[in-house]
Design a protein around this motif. Structure first.
Motif, PDB file in Angstrom:
ATOM      1  N   ASP A  26       0.789  -1.231   0.000  1.00 30.56           N
ATOM      2  CA  ASP A  26       0.000   0.000   0.000  1.00 30.56           C
ATOM      3  C   ASP A  26       0.825   1.287   0.000  1.00 30.56           C
ATOM      4  OD1 ASP A  26      -2.387  -1.483   0.079  1.00 30.56           O
ATOM      5  OD2 ASP A  26      -2.215  -1.721   2.247  1.00 30.56           O
ATOM      6  N   SER A  36      -2.408  -9.291   4.922  1.00 30.60           N
ATOM      7  CA  SER A  36      -3.857  -9.460   4.913  1.00 30.60           C
ATOM      8  C   SER A  36      -4.149 -10.852   4.384  1.00 30.60           C
ATOM      9  CB  SER A  36      -4.521  -8.403   4.018  1.00 30.60           C
ATOM     10  OG  SER A  36      -5.888  -8.733   3.826  1.00 30.60           O
ATOM     11  N   LEU A  39      -6.935 -10.591   1.570  1.00 33.38           N
ATOM     12  CA  LEU A  39      -6.589  -9.943   0.299  1.00 33.38           C
ATOM     13  C   LEU A  39      -5.333 -10.526  -0.333  1.00 33.38           C
ATOM     14  CD1 LEU A  39      -7.248  -6.227   1.361  1.00 33.38           C
ATOM     15  CD2 LEU A  39      -8.688  -7.641  -0.119  1.00 33.38           C
ATOM     16  N   HIS A  51      -5.813  -1.307   7.746  1.00 37.24           N
ATOM     17  CA  HIS A  51      -6.608  -2.454   7.283  1.00 37.24           C
ATOM     18  C   HIS A  51      -7.596  -2.898   8.353  1.00 37.24           C
ATOM     19  CE1 HIS A  51      -4.911  -4.036   3.365  1.00 37.24           C
ATOM     20  NE2 HIS A  51      -4.056  -3.052   3.654  1.00 37.24           N
ATOM     21  N   ILE A  57     -13.428  -6.429   4.881  1.00 35.22           N
ATOM     22  CA  ILE A  57     -12.662  -6.627   3.646  1.00 35.22           C
ATOM     23  C   ILE A  57     -11.331  -7.316   3.929  1.00 35.22           C
ATOM     24  CG2 ILE A  57     -11.520  -5.455   1.699  1.00 35.22           C
ATOM     25  CD1 ILE A  57     -14.480  -5.113   1.558  1.00 35.22           C
ATOM     26  N   SER A  58     -10.692  -6.926   5.021  1.00 37.60           N
ATOM     27  CA  SER A  58      -9.310  -7.366   5.273  1.00 37.60           C
ATOM     28  C   SER A  58      -9.135  -7.845   6.709  1.00 37.60           C
ATOM     29  CB  SER A  58      -8.351  -6.208   4.983  1.00 37.60           C
ATOM     30  OG  SER A  58      -7.016  -6.584   5.202  1.00 37.60           O
ATOM     31  N   ALA A  84      -1.872  -8.570  -6.704  1.00 43.09           N
ATOM     32  CA  ALA A  84      -2.861  -7.655  -6.123  1.00 43.09           C
ATOM     33  C   ALA A  84      -2.823  -6.296  -6.826  1.00 43.09           C
ATOM     34  CB  ALA A  84      -2.601  -7.495  -4.627  1.00 43.09           C
ATOM     35  N   TYR A  88      -6.110  -4.675  -8.312  1.00 44.67           N
ATOM     36  CA  TYR A  88      -6.749  -3.535  -7.653  1.00 44.67           C
ATOM     37  C   TYR A  88      -6.322  -2.178  -8.213  1.00 44.67           C
ATOM     38  CZ  TYR A  88      -8.235  -6.953  -4.168  1.00 44.67           C
ATOM     39  OH  TYR A  88      -8.803  -8.032  -3.536  1.00 44.67           O
ATOM     40  N   ARG A 115      -8.814   1.278  -3.025  1.00 43.48           N
ATOM     41  CA  ARG A 115      -8.379   0.051  -3.720  1.00 43.48           C
ATOM     42  C   ARG A 115      -9.254  -1.142  -3.381  1.00 43.48           C
ATOM     43  NH1 ARG A 115      -2.564  -1.324  -2.278  1.00 43.48           N
ATOM     44  NH2 ARG A 115      -2.370  -2.386  -4.267  1.00 43.48           N
ATOM     45  N   TYR A 116      -9.380  -1.432  -2.095  1.00 38.95           N
ATOM     46  CA  TYR A 116      -9.969  -2.709  -1.686  1.00 38.95           C
ATOM     47  C   TYR A 116     -11.452  -2.639  -1.344  1.00 38.95           C
ATOM     48  CZ  TYR A 116      -4.955  -3.504  -0.895  1.00 38.95           C
ATOM     49  OH  TYR A 116      -3.594  -3.583  -1.033  1.00 38.95           O
ATOM     50  N   GLU A 117     -11.899  -1.492  -0.794  1.00 38.06           N
ATOM     51  CA  GLU A 117     -13.284  -1.399  -0.336  1.00 38.06           C
ATOM     52  C   GLU A 117     -14.202  -0.860  -1.431  1.00 38.06           C
ATOM     53  OE1 GLU A 117     -15.418   0.100   3.740  1.00 38.06           O
ATOM     54  OE2 GLU A 117     -14.181   1.586   2.696  1.00 38.06           O
ATOM     55  N   ASN A 119     -13.184  -0.275  -4.705  1.00 36.33           N
ATOM     56  CA  ASN A 119     -12.772  -0.767  -6.036  1.00 36.33           C
ATOM     57  C   ASN A 119     -12.794   0.332  -7.097  1.00 36.33           C
ATOM     58  OD1 ASN A 119     -14.701  -3.308  -4.825  1.00 36.33           O
ATOM     59  ND2 ASN A 119     -12.570  -3.742  -5.320  1.00 36.33           N
TER      60      ASN A 119
END
Length: 377
Positions: A26, A36, A39, A51, A57-58, A84, A88, A115-117, A119
């Motif tokens: 990150d 994670s 992820l 996170h 999510i993580s 990843a 992402y 990025r992860y939540e 998108n």
């Protein structure tokens, strides 16, 4: 014979040595020691704490301090930081700010959530809040005279080439028009006293103006920041049509090289030393009575050594008046500027910052800045 737990740990450490896994997924911080397990990315301790803010999510674990299931190790091996990134970060706009480990918590947290939540970089339509070329909304702005934060309407328009704000909601004419050409924005949570505090600077009559704003919603604030970067990016693409993205992106926004208190005296060196807040913004050294002043009391242009600019530790023997012990003299083609720092460490940091600028040859456009520079003694 090694236990299952020991075997899993050995396999996990093997995965950690793969390309891309030697830096936080990150923020790029070296030697990540957390991961994670949902992820499949390796992260540093600082990002692991962020996170934890998205537990749906993580789910993070320590690489060294916790035991790992075989299924968790398999997931880490199947994904990893490089895969990843490909998943992402498919469509990250060139102008979007990618935070480093030294950046404020707000930027790092919103990058992780984007990025992860949310998108955001898989679906372009989710980027509209900062990529549409137009943005309006309300921000809390610090009053120039009374220091109070009041809600003000802001409009950023790439078509008009400006960021504007209005002192009254129904006002037709803006209180200030800030040209995208000279606009800069940098997060200053400690200075402003708000975790989402943003300092916006622009030039008017070749002098720097500051405004300080924040929003109670962290995503909203980062969207404003990236909208300013997008506007700057598209302006520079037109201004420098042959330039690559790699050349333009560093010019979008910048953090100040150094800030802090020093003491200064006037041009005759007999006026007595006064404590001032100094901000080093590239070749502009500005000083303020208070860190949150809207206007600089004065600005000093710092050129290059090829143009007879030098920085020296200490002050001339003839210097008069009481002052802090650790002096700095900046020699320009026109005069000497005398400053004093409270500690030796501060003196060294300032000299390093000045030397970095002085050692860099001046660009053609900087000669024009030097020629028109206004300094208030």
């Amino acid at each position: 014979m090694a236990s299952e737990s020991e075997t899993n740990k050995r396999l996990l450490l093997d995965v950690l040595t793969r390309p891309g896994n030697d830096a936080c997924a990150d923020c790029g911080n070296a030697e990540p020691d957390w991961a994670s397990v949902t992820l499949g990315v390796f992260v540093c301790q600082g990002c692991s704490l962020l996170h934890r803010g998205i537990p749906h999510i993580s789910r993070v674990k320590s690489v060294q301090q916790e035991s790992w299931e075989a299924s968790e190790v398999e997931l880490m091996a199947a994904m990893g930081n490089e895969a990843a990134k490909a998943k992402y970060e498919q469509k990250v706009p060139a102008f979007y700010y990618r935070p480093k480990h030294t950046d404020c918590k707000l930027l790092r947290e919103q990058w992780i959530r984007a990025r992860y939540e949310r998108n955001e970089f898989e679906f372009i339509e989710k980027q509209e809040p900062y990529s549409a070329g137009y943005r309006e909304g309300f921000l809390w702005k610090r009053g120039r005279d009374n220091g109070q934060f009041l809600s003000r309407k802001f409009i950023l328009s790439e078509r008009e080439g400006a960021l504007k704000y209005f002192s009254k909601q129904e006002a037709r004419d803006p209180k200030a028009v800030m040209k995208i050409e000279t606009l800069n924005a940098t997060f200053q949570p400690a200075k402003i006293g708000n975790p989402y505090g943003l300092q916006i600077t622009y030039l008017r009559d070749n002098s720097t103006r500051n405004i300080f704003v924040y929003h109670s919603d962290s995503k909203e604030m980062v969207d404003w920041f990236n909208a300013i970067r997008a506007a700057r990016f598209h302006y520079l693409q037109v201004a420098f049509p042959g330039a690559s993205d790699e050349e333009l992106v560093p010019k979008l926004t910048r953090s100040f090289m150094k800030e802090g208190f020093m003491e200064k005296t006037g041009p005759k060196h007999t006026e007595g030393f006064k404590k001032r807040w100094f901000t080093m913004d590239d070749r502009r050294l500005m000083y303020f009575k208070d860190p949150l002043d809207a206007y600089a009391r004065g600005e000093v242009f710092i050129g290059s050594k090829e143009n007879s600019y030098t920085v020296l530790p200490g002050l001339p023997p003839s210097t008069q008046g009481y002052h802090w012990n650790h002096g700095i003299t900046i020699v320009t083609p026109d005069r000497k500027f005398l400053f004093a720092c409270e500690t030796e460490a501060e003196q060294k940091d300032w000299i390093t910052a000045f030397q970095r600028v002085i050692n860099r040859p001046m660009r053609p456009q900087e000669y024009a800045v030097e020629a028109h520079f206004k300094h208030k003694p």
